[in-house]
Motif scaffolding. Sequence first.
Motif, short mmCIF file in Angstrom:
data_model
loop_
_atom_site.label_atom_id
_atom_site.label_comp_id
_atom_site.label_asym_id
_atom_site.label_seq_id
_atom_site.Cartn_x
_atom_site.Cartn_y
_atom_site.Cartn_z
N LEU A 50 -66.51 -9.51 39.62
CA LEU A 50 -66.37 -8.89 38.30
C LEU A 50 -65.61 -7.57 38.41
N TYR A 51 -65.89 -6.79 39.45
CA TYR A 51 -65.22 -5.50 39.61
C TYR A 51 -63.73 -5.65 39.92
N ARG A 52 -63.30 -6.84 40.31
CA ARG A 52 -61.86 -7.05 40.47
C ARG A 52 -61.15 -7.10 39.12
N HIS A 53 -61.91 -7.44 38.06
CA HIS A 53 -61.34 -7.47 36.71
C HIS A 53 -61.54 -6.14 35.98
N PHE A 54 -62.72 -5.52 36.20
CA PHE A 54 -63.08 -4.30 35.47
C PHE A 54 -63.68 -3.31 36.46
N ARG A 55 -63.10 -2.11 36.53
CA ARG A 55 -63.51 -1.13 37.52
C ARG A 55 -64.90 -0.57 37.25
N SER A 56 -65.34 -0.57 35.98
CA SER A 56 -66.59 0.08 35.63
C SER A 56 -67.15 -0.54 34.35
N LYS A 57 -68.41 -0.24 34.09
CA LYS A 57 -69.01 -0.74 32.85
C LYS A 57 -68.39 -0.09 31.62
N PRO A 58 -68.07 1.23 31.63
CA PRO A 58 -67.37 1.79 30.46
C PRO A 58 -66.04 1.10 30.17
N GLN A 59 -65.30 0.75 31.23
CA GLN A 59 -64.04 0.04 31.00
C GLN A 59 -64.31 -1.34 30.40
N LEU A 60 -65.37 -1.99 30.87
CA LEU A 60 -65.73 -3.30 30.32
C LEU A 60 -66.07 -3.18 28.84
N LEU A 61 -66.82 -2.14 28.47
CA LEU A 61 -67.16 -1.93 27.07
C LEU A 61 -65.90 -1.71 26.24
N ARG A 62 -65.02 -0.85 26.71
CA ARG A 62 -63.79 -0.56 25.97
C ARG A 62 -62.98 -1.84 25.75
N GLN A 63 -62.83 -2.63 26.79
CA GLN A 63 -62.02 -3.84 26.64
C GLN A 63 -62.73 -4.91 25.83
N ALA A 64 -64.06 -4.90 25.83
CA ALA A 64 -64.79 -5.84 24.97
C ALA A 64 -64.55 -5.51 23.50
N VAL A 65 -64.55 -4.21 23.17
CA VAL A 65 -64.24 -3.81 21.80
C VAL A 65 -62.79 -4.15 21.47
N ASP A 66 -61.89 -3.87 22.40
CA ASP A 66 -60.47 -4.22 22.20
C ASP A 66 -60.29 -5.72 21.97
N PHE A 67 -61.04 -6.52 22.71
CA PHE A 67 -60.95 -7.98 22.62
C PHE A 67 -61.29 -8.45 21.21
N ASP A 68 -62.39 -7.93 20.66
CA ASP A 68 -62.78 -8.32 19.31
C ASP A 68 -61.83 -7.74 18.27
N LEU A 69 -61.35 -6.53 18.50
CA LEU A 69 -60.42 -5.92 17.56
C LEU A 69 -59.10 -6.69 17.54
N ALA A 70 -58.68 -7.20 18.69
CA ALA A 70 -57.46 -8.01 18.73
C ALA A 70 -57.64 -9.30 17.94
N ALA A 71 -58.84 -9.90 18.02
CA ALA A 71 -59.10 -11.11 17.23
C ALA A 71 -59.03 -10.80 15.74
N LEU A 72 -59.56 -9.65 15.35
CA LEU A 72 -59.48 -9.22 13.96
C LEU A 72 -58.03 -9.05 13.54
N GLY A 73 -57.22 -8.41 14.39
CA GLY A 73 -55.81 -8.21 14.07
C GLY A 73 -55.07 -9.53 13.90
N SER A 74 -55.36 -10.50 14.75
CA SER A 74 -54.72 -11.82 14.62
C SER A 74 -55.10 -12.47 13.29
N ALA A 75 -56.36 -12.31 12.89
CA ALA A 75 -56.79 -12.89 11.62
C ALA A 75 -56.08 -12.22 10.44
N VAL A 76 -55.92 -10.90 10.51
CA VAL A 76 -55.23 -10.19 9.44
C VAL A 76 -53.79 -10.68 9.31
N ARG A 77 -53.13 -10.86 10.44
CA ARG A 77 -51.74 -11.33 10.39
C ARG A 77 -51.65 -12.76 9.87
N SER A 78 -52.58 -13.61 10.27
CA SER A 78 -52.53 -15.00 9.79
C SER A 78 -52.95 -15.11 8.33
#
Length: 393
Positions: A50-78
Amino acid sequence: MSTERGVVRRPPGRKAQILAAASGQFHRRGYHQVSMAEVAAEVGITAPALYRHFRSKPQLLRQAVDFDLAALGSAVRSGSFGPPALCAALAAVAIDHRAFGTLWQRDARLLPAVQRAELRRGLRGEVREMARVLVAARPELSPADAELLCWSLLSAYGSLSYHTFAPPRRRFERLLQQIGGDLLAASLTGAPQPPAVPQLSYGVSESRREELLVAAVRLFHERGFDNVSTDQLGAAVGIAGPSVYKHFDTKAELLAAALVRSRERLWHEVEAAIAGGGSRSNGGPAAALAAGLRAYVDFALRHSHYLGAMLSETERLAEPDRKAAVDFRRDFLRTWVGLLQQIRPEYENAEARIRVHAMFALVNDGVRNRPGCHRPDLTQCLIALSRAVLGLS
């Protein structure tokens, strides 16, 4: 998976699997209660992998929020072809990313200020694009009104984070699309000023203990329980940090007492309004719900921190206190669902509950989202929008 040369390759989509697992665990248990090893175990990998993908738990949290926000952005565009398409796209994302509401409202507070600001800018950009789509269909709307409607739509759909009701997928999407369509079609002009709700007097002296309860609710809501020290709590009321323990044995006890006080005030104000509204000239359930809705909006405007802390910090309570908080939330919801089903007997239990949760989220967020929270007509707007998601407009 291995190649002929024996090189081990990561399965496709592994990063997305990790982010989905992390989002779900943060949502269910809270960021501080989840370890990297537990996220790795859910995905079926080791913690070092797991640490090969994410250096720390804070980074994992940030990218988890980014992941969901990106899905929202795709929905807005579609959904750029108009409000129905927008509601359909966002409804699907709301179901597939149910963790986003709590991730955004609760756990993202724990990120550094710079990252939080970047995320807010991203979300505001999506709302502006949604508002552009809405104004194209409703040119009579001002930009401010269009954005308020769009923020309210995100809040209503984000309420899925706070319950587990799940009708069959197609029916679920149709219900959310109907709620969203009614919301985006709502009028924010010409609504009469609802009668004021008398504010109850609690007869509470402004003792140091009471000051601490008020300060604790605000700080726990704004920063999260684990990010607030006793020194910060003491400074908020003008005492040294260790002096907090003269009034409460532990910080956890202070949180529990603060949330009890929040629940008591909410219940007394709203229950009294519902009882009074239903008894006036045999007003019945419709009058009771209208009075309760006005009382809830008034309470939220004056005590947004109470509602925020009740939602975000309940999982930090000890088990007996957490059970009391969950029981209160269940009973409070049941009161509203019962009223709504008396007015709309065609609503099945799940639909009524989903609509009531959407109404609560819309109000709770609406009193905090800037710049809309500074509107002089915010009370009327929130009541009109709440009635729309309840199917009463």
